[in-house]
Design an enzyme around this catalytic site. Sequence first.
Site, PDB file in Angstrom:
ATOM      1  CE1 TYR A 164      37.007  21.741   5.461  1.00 40.26           C
ATOM      2  CE2 TYR A 164      35.947  21.492   7.584  1.00 40.26           C
ATOM      3  CZ  TYR A 164      37.084  21.515   6.811  1.00 40.26           C
ATOM      4  OH  TYR A 164      38.294  21.300   7.405  1.00 40.26           O
ATOM      5  CB  THR A 190      38.331  24.765   3.227  1.00 42.78           C
ATOM      6  OG1 THR A 190      38.729  25.853   4.067  1.00 42.78           O
ATOM      7  CG2 THR A 190      39.417  23.700   3.292  1.00 42.78           C
ATOM      8  CE  LYS A 285      43.133  27.095   5.607  1.00 43.23           C
ATOM      9  NZ  LYS A 285      42.819  25.676   5.827  1.00 43.23           N
ATOM     10  CG  HIS A 309      43.340  20.732   5.688  1.00 41.37           C
ATOM     11  ND1 HIS A 309      42.211  21.232   5.125  1.00 41.37           N
ATOM     12  CD2 HIS A 309      42.977  20.361   6.945  1.00 41.37           C
ATOM     13  CE1 HIS A 309      41.194  21.154   5.981  1.00 41.37           C
ATOM     14  NE2 HIS A 309      41.642  20.638   7.101  1.00 41.37           N
TER      15      HIS A 309
HETATM   16  C1  GLV Z   1      39.568  19.576  10.095  1.00 39.01           C
HETATM   17  O1  GLV Z   1      39.545  20.560   9.424  1.00 39.01           O
HETATM   18  C2  GLV Z   1      40.740  18.801  10.278  1.00 39.01           C
HETATM   19  O2  GLV Z   1      41.745  19.058   9.592  1.00 39.01           O
HETATM   20  O3  GLV Z   1      40.715  17.905  11.120  1.00 39.01           O
END
Ligand code: GLV
Length: 437
Positions: A164, A190, A285, A309
Amino acid sequence: MDRFVFCPRSAQITGALQGEISATLDLPDDVMTRINDCFNLLDFEKAARERLPSPLFHYISGGADDETTKSANTSSFDRYHLTPAFLRDIRKVDMRRTVFGVDLAWPVMLSPTGLTGVFHPDGERAVAQAAASSGVAYSLSTMATTSIEDVAAAARGPKIYQLYLLKDDAANIEMIDRCKAANFDVLCLTVDTVVAGNRERDHRTGLTVPPRLNRRNIVGFARRPAWCLRYLAGGGVSLPNIPAGDGNQNLGTLAAYFAANMEQNITWSRVERLMRHWGKPFIVKGLQSVADARNAAASGVTGIVVSNHGGRQLDGGAATVDLVANMVDAVGDRLEVVLDSGVRRGSHVVKALAMGARACMIGRPYLYGLSAFGKPGVERVLGLLRQETERTLGLIGCASVDEVSRRHITPADRLPDFLQYAAAEPNPTTKFTRSMK
Ligand code: GLV
């Protein structure tokens, strides 16, 4: 290395008592679903719900806003049908594939998940070890509760580090250098968390990081004493991958942490700089469009993960299975495309391969397995998904993942040909009856 300890010192339990509590809590008796009652990935969700305090269960299970994207991710696989081709030799089904430069025994990778050690003390080490025994790659999150170095020491299989991007670039470079030293195989940036998703379940259940009792969550924790004792016996968790200064002991809500610390201006030239610094396979990603896939290809990344996600960030976006084929068609000759979000069945993996994905990623299913049963739960999740994938390949007549193609998939709402050409074609049944005379 431990920068945060998510457990009040006064509540820590140490020594022999800690061992005793952990031993007696391995498989608690007060639940209905046991590991051998789980026959598919959805069963593990039920098992995890029975064992986790509800705020934690909902943290894993929840999506953003109305959760439309989260639900669509899985249900949209039903918009496509598999088409078998029979009379093929499928005595041996070869599922091996090399993706992002790592050899997979079957075409699945484990998505990065934050706070994994909160759900079960076996944590990231156990997940990475289960991935290695199953021959798939493990991704460690920036928000993990086990350090880059400890995961590297615990598991020999292929490892991806999910970065991140933080506002502090020195912190980003420190994480990348630690991954280099620990010999991780792939760096995964990401990009879909530049703003925190609105996870309303977390607001309703009063989830905080670290878990702290409040009027919204006290009943949820009180109803799962086994988890509470085990968490206290383990001494809490920390986020050892985030360099000092980029967080604090009490993150409050994850949304607040993301808002305060995530870089909100990730540019492609920044991606190129990071990629050069890393010097090994580098993937992005969270992309969801052909335009972004083209930009990724132009920047020279090794691959992309089509992901929303798990529906936890932007709600109202498309299911990834509806996006992946167009993205593969646009850039599949220049980089590798992997599908994440919503995969729950081997048939989903095979549908994604038929669309052109090189592999799939799964996140929630292994967290449910871990939360309910520790490492054996993750192993069973992977074992079941692997069997389902192999069985599905056999059932559609493919002896290798490389044989799966668009010929094996059709849109579920496609009308029979006779409805489209009724006027032109004679009735085939009538024709057949005549020829028998
Ligand atoms: C962390 O990556 C989440 O999606 O909580």
